[in-house]
Enzyme design. Structure first.
Site, mmCIF file in Angstrom:
data_model
loop_
_atom_site.group_PDB
_atom_site.id
_atom_site.type_symbol
_atom_site.label_atom_id
_atom_site.label_comp_id
_atom_site.label_asym_id
_atom_site.label_seq_id
_atom_site.Cartn_x
_atom_site.Cartn_y
_atom_site.Cartn_z
ATOM 1 N N ASP A 1 16.103 -7.440 -0.619
ATOM 2 C CA ASP A 1 16.763 -8.480 -1.644
ATOM 3 C C ASP A 1 16.106 -10.042 -1.707
ATOM 4 O OD1 ASP A 1 19.431 -7.503 -1.831
ATOM 5 O OD2 ASP A 1 20.382 -7.510 0.051
ATOM 6 N N GLU B 1 -5.239 2.582 2.388
ATOM 7 C CA GLU B 1 -5.372 0.796 2.698
ATOM 8 C C GLU B 1 -5.499 0.986 4.248
ATOM 9 O OE1 GLU B 1 -3.037 -1.551 5.838
ATOM 10 O OE2 GLU B 1 -3.127 -0.021 5.328
ATOM 11 N N GLU B 2 -5.133 2.526 4.939
ATOM 12 C CA GLU B 2 -5.349 3.299 5.832
ATOM 13 C C GLU B 2 -6.506 2.870 6.120
ATOM 14 O OE1 GLU B 2 -2.775 2.764 8.380
ATOM 15 O OE2 GLU B 2 -0.713 2.801 7.265
ATOM 16 N N HIS C 1 1.076 -1.027 -0.085
ATOM 17 C CA HIS C 1 0.151 -0.031 -0.080
ATOM 18 C C HIS C 1 0.824 1.358 0.201
ATOM 19 C CE1 HIS C 1 0.035 1.360 4.625
ATOM 20 N NE2 HIS C 1 0.182 0.078 4.340
ATOM 21 N N ASP D 1 4.011 -4.893 3.570
ATOM 22 C CA ASP D 1 3.533 -3.822 4.511
ATOM 23 C C ASP D 1 5.027 -3.749 5.643
ATOM 24 O OD1 ASP D 1 2.248 -1.534 5.834
ATOM 25 O OD2 ASP D 1 0.502 -3.265 5.591
ATOM 26 N N ASP E 1 5.126 2.959 6.979
ATOM 27 C CA ASP E 1 3.736 2.396 6.893
ATOM 28 C C ASP E 1 3.297 3.272 5.968
ATOM 29 O OD1 ASP E 1 1.693 0.905 7.261
ATOM 30 O OD2 ASP E 1 1.184 1.686 8.765
#
Length: 454
Positions: free
Chosen positions: A323, A188-189, A142, A217, A154
């Site tokens: 990675d 998303e929040e 998100h 996330d 975040d």
């Protein structure tokens, strides 16, 4: 990552709300050997085809590149009221930044609009040319922040790492066996609004082509843990093997389960997996001993706060997780699809409320020897409270393999999942059964379909 959902309440009003807003349905499945079969007669066998192999090794994702994206997201937030939240100018500027990078790298990008809270939201989808269009490997994160801060961990961290992985695909001119797709979700929040909109508006035929969705996330928490989603076993193993190669122990992710954008994909049966470094849970002494950092302190003290800036990132965690994303995309996206045969039953079987167990039978023929050690059991059960259900696979000799236990706190609808069973001691040919029992009152359902993939 969005905030926690309320606790379980089985009152009629609460259950009605849950059926409208539930975000979690167990939907695990194995990515390797996944067979997407068209509906057919019950018990019909359908062979799978092999995909093209690739021998390219996964790249090392430059940490400096990922941090450069984070710096850009920070600058965007600073210039737009200190955040990149849904409906704010900072979110759209963030999306435009990511889209510009992808367009220049040769991706086909699509901006999807939706409305939430009276404001227009945006999802960004990027497709890399080539690969099997019927086997889509999807990685996403998100892009929005909360309104109280710039959202660099975040979820700038996941967004930047997925972006840089996509750009690495372009730099390598990768020719994957699966079709590669990347997504950045809005709102998303506010409750997984963007990803839910995408999934709900995707035709079922297109959903069935998604061989796996990988979610990222919060992957740079300043007091990090190394958590791996335990949904799809093949995706989970891919990440665990990578970290084991670094000598970094992992734990199963539980803090954010159902609170991020993998949940809408799980809810429709897509195999999912992902990584997480922790939010406002506190690191235990045992975790600090194996990962370092500070015990008794939150993994991210700036979670959903104004201090979630570029100073709120652990470089080592961000580097390792970036990675790991590339490792998963290369490993799962360029490997071969294992051939297999599917036996499927599409006959509906009603499940009595708080009653006796029922079974659906499936005849397997034409096989030699025993069943595989990784027999895939695909289950589609429609039910208004999945926690009531106990589900078993019954082999031809009567041996039962538990697929799912009941749970009073599992309040979502339906069981749409793929389970892996070690059935190597069982003869392959014969009558296999799916056994389902509803052990609590008030909710009903039926077995819609189920299948075995050899």
């Amino acid at each position: 990552m969005s905030a926690r959902t309320p606790g379980t309440d089985r009152s009629p009003a609460r259950r009605s709300w849950i059926r409208r807003a539930a975000t979690v349905t167990v939907a695990a499945g194995a990515l390797a050997g996944l067979v997407v079969s068209a509906p057919g007669a019950a018990g019909a066998a359908q062979p799978a085809s092999a995909a093209r192999p690739s021998a390219l090794a996964p790249p090392d994702i430059p940490l400096a590149n990922v941090k450069a994206h984070l710096s850009q997201l920070q600058s965007i937030a600073t210039a737009n009221g200190g955040n990149r939240a849904h409906g704010r100018a900072g979110y759209k500027a963030s999306l435009d930044y990511v889209k510009g990078k992808l367009d220049a790298a040769g991706f086909t990008t699509t901006v999807q609009q939706f409305t939430s809270g009276g404001s227009t939201g945006y999802n960004l989808i990027a497709d890399w040319p080539g690969g099997d269009p019927d086997q889509v490997l999807f990685a996403g994160s998100h892009l929005d922040s909360v309104s109280s801060g710039p959202g660099i961990n975040d979820n700038g961290s996941g967004s930047a790492a997925v972006l840089e992985t996509a750009l690495a695909v372009s730099r390598a001119n990768l020719q994957p066996s699966k079709h590669l797709r990347f997504g950045w979700w809005g709102a998303e929040e506010l409750g997984l609004v963007g990803s839910r909109y995408y999934v709900n508006n995707l035709p079922s035929a297109e959903r069935s082509k998604i061989a796996g969705y990988l979610n990222f996330d919060m992957i740079g928490s300043p007091n990090p843990g190394y958590f791996v989603y335990d949904d799809d076993p093949t995706i989970e193993t891919t990440f665990k093997d990578y970290f084991a190669g670094l000598g970094v122990p992992t734990e199963i992710e539980t803090e954010g389960d159902g609170r991020s954008d993998h949940a809408p994909f799980k809810n429709v049966g897509v195999p999912v997996g992902g990584l997480f470094t922790g939010a406002d849970y506190r690191k235990t002494a045992a975790q600090a001993q194996k990962w370092g950092g500070t015990s008794g302190q939150a993994f991210d003290r700036c979670y959903h706060s104004s201090c979630d800036t570029t100073a709120n990132i652990n470089d080592t965690a961000l580097d390792r997780n970036a990675d790991a994303i590339a490792h998963a995309v290369w490993t799962l996206g360029t490997g071969t699809t294992q051939p297999g045969t599917v036996f499927e039953s599409t006959a509906d079987v009603s499940i009595p409320d708080n009653g006796a167990a029922v079974t659906s039978a499936l005849e397997v023929t034409g096989r030699t020897g025993n069943a595989p050690s990784a027999l895939k059991v695909g289950v589609d059960i429609k039910h208004s409270w999945r926690g009531d259900l106990v589900v078993d696979l019954v082999a031809p000799d009567g041996t039962a393999y538990r697929l799912k236990n009941s749970s009073g706190s599992d309040s979502a609808d339906n069981v749409i999942a793929t389970y892996t069973v070690n059935a190597s001691s069982e003869a392959a040919n014969g009558t296999w059964k799916l056994k389902v029992q509803d052990i609590a009152a008030q909710d009903t359902g039926y077995i819609d379909s189920w299948k075995l993939t050899f």
